[in-house]
Design an enzyme around this catalytic site. Structure first.
Site, PDB file in Angstrom:
ATOM      1  N   ASP A   1       0.816  -1.202   0.000  1.00 35.22           N
ATOM      2  CA  ASP A   1       0.000   0.000   0.000  1.00 35.22           C
ATOM      3  C   ASP A   1       0.859   1.266   0.000  1.00 35.22           C
ATOM      4  O   ASP A   1       2.068   1.223   0.276  1.00 35.22           O
ATOM      5  CB  ASP A   1      -0.905   0.025   1.229  1.00 35.22           C
ATOM      6  CG  ASP A   1      -1.981  -1.041   1.188  1.00 35.22           C
ATOM      7  OD1 ASP A   1      -2.307  -1.512   0.080  1.00 35.22           O
ATOM      8  OD2 ASP A   1      -2.498  -1.404   2.268  1.00 35.22           O
TER       9      ASP A   1
ATOM     10  N   TYR B   1       6.345  -9.580   7.001  1.00 36.13           N
ATOM     11  CA  TYR B   1       6.257  -8.148   7.265  1.00 36.13           C
ATOM     12  C   TYR B   1       6.779  -7.857   8.671  1.00 36.13           C
ATOM     13  O   TYR B   1       6.625  -8.665   9.587  1.00 36.13           O
ATOM     14  CB  TYR B   1       4.809  -7.661   7.181  1.00 36.13           C
ATOM     15  CG  TYR B   1       4.290  -7.486   5.781  1.00 36.13           C
ATOM     16  CD1 TYR B   1       4.429  -6.268   5.112  1.00 36.13           C
ATOM     17  CD2 TYR B   1       3.633  -8.519   5.120  1.00 36.13           C
ATOM     18  CE1 TYR B   1       3.935  -6.098   3.828  1.00 36.13           C
ATOM     19  CE2 TYR B   1       3.137  -8.358   3.833  1.00 36.13           C
ATOM     20  CZ  TYR B   1       3.294  -7.145   3.195  1.00 36.13           C
ATOM     21  OH  TYR B   1       2.819  -6.976   1.922  1.00 36.13           O
TER      22      TYR B   1
END
Length: 263
Positions: free
Chosen positions: A57, A111
C-alpha cells in the site's frame, strides 16, 4: 533467447502512491517498468510477462519485494543498469528462473511493523498474538475484496526494547490491510483496551478495528525458493539507501531500525 529474471527490490514507500501502477501517479511499479524500458530490457510489461510478488500500500516500504520479467538483458548487468534509471527504488539482487516460474506463488511473505513503546503490556500482547497463528478467516481483519479471506499465518512474534515494539508476521499471503489491522488490535491489548481472548479472528467484539500508520510497516522478505545474486558489491547502494531513508523518516527510531535490517 529471453530468460526469466527475478529482481529483488527495496524501496522507500513514503515517496510513492503505492506499489501498483495508477494513472497519473508515481508508483513503485511504474518507476521499475519505466527504468526497464529505458535501458532496453523490455518493450512493455505484457510482452515481458511482467509479474510481482506483492503489492504494498501507499506508505509501506520494502527491504525485499520481487518482480520478474522475460528479457535478453545480461543478468549480472541488469541491477546496476536499472538502478541508474530509478529514484527511491533499488534493485538489490537478481536470479534466473525457469520460464514457467511465477513469483506471485511465493512460499511465504514476512512483514515487520514498528510501534513506539509507551508502556504497553508486552506479555499480554505476546499472549494475544497466539490467536492469529494458524489458518483462519480474516474477514474482520482486512479490507475485503473478491479474494478468499482464509489465510495462514505461520509466525507472529512480538518483541520490545526501551524504545520500540517490533512485530514480525510471516504468512503464505496477506489480505488488504491485514497486517496493519492485526498490529492495531494487539496494541489495544497492550494499552488495556481489549483482552487477549477477545482477538480471535472469527469473534472480535469491538465495533471498529483500526489501522497502524503505513509508514510503520515494512515488507521484510519474500521466499520464492531461490537465492539472489547480490547487486550491492561496493557498498554504494546500501549507503544511498541509508541516506534516503534517514531523510524520509522523521521518526529516527524507526529509521534506525530499518537501517539495521539492511546490514
Amino acid at each position: 533467447m529471453p530468460s526469466r529474471l527475478a529482481l529483488r527490490l527495496a524501496y522507500d514507500g513514503t515517496r510513492f502512491f503505492g506499489f501498483q501502477r495508477q494513472p497519473g501517479k508515481r508508483t513503485v511499479e511504474g518507476e521499475l517498468l519505466s527504468a526497464l524500458t529505458d535501458i532496453g530490457a523490455i518493450a512493455d510489461s505484457r510482452t515481458a510477462h511482467y509479474r510481482s510478488s506483492s503489492r504494498t500500500d501507499r506508505g509501506v516500504s520494502a527491504i525485499c519485494n520481487i518482480a520478474s520479467v522475460d528479457t535478453e538483458f545480461e543478468p549480472g548487468r541488469l541491477p546496476l543498469a536499472t538502478n541508474a534509471h530509478m529514484d527511491d527504488v533499488w534493485c538489490t539482487g537478481v536470479v534466473e528462473l525457469s520460464d514457467t516460474f511465477d513469483v506471485r506463488m511465493a512460499k511465504s511473505r514476512t512483514y515487520v511493523c514498528f510501534l513506539l513503546y509507551d508502556g504497553q503490556d508486552i506479555r499480554s500482547m505476546k499472549a494475544a498474538a497466539k490467536a492469529f497463528v494458524g489458518t483462519h478467516d480474516f474477514s474482520r481483519y482486512a479490507r475485503i475484496d473478491k479474494r478468499d479471506p482464509v489465510r495462514t499465518i505461520h509466525l507472529l512474534d512480538v518483541s520490545a526494547d526501551d524504545e520500540l515494539i517490533t512485530f514480525r508476521i510471516r504468512g503464505d499471503s496477506f489480505l488488504w490491510n491485514q497486517a496493519r489491522r492485526i498490529v492495531w488490535a494487539l496494541d489495544q491489548v497492550g494499552k488495556g483496551k481489549a483482552e487477549p481472548e477477545e482477538l480471535s479472528p472469527g469473534n472480535y467484539p469491538l465495533n471498529r478495528i483500526g489501522l497502524v500508520r503505513p509508514e510503520r510497516l515494512v515488507l521484510e522478505s519474500i521466499d520464492i525458493g531461490h537465492e539472489f545474486l547480490p547487486a550491492n558489491r561496493g557498498g554504494n547502494l546500501l549507503e544511498t539507501m541509508r541516506r534516503r531513508l534517514v531523510s524520509s523518516h522523521t521518526d529516527l527510531f524507526f529509521a534506525r531500525t530499518i537501517l539495521s535490517s539492511l546490514e
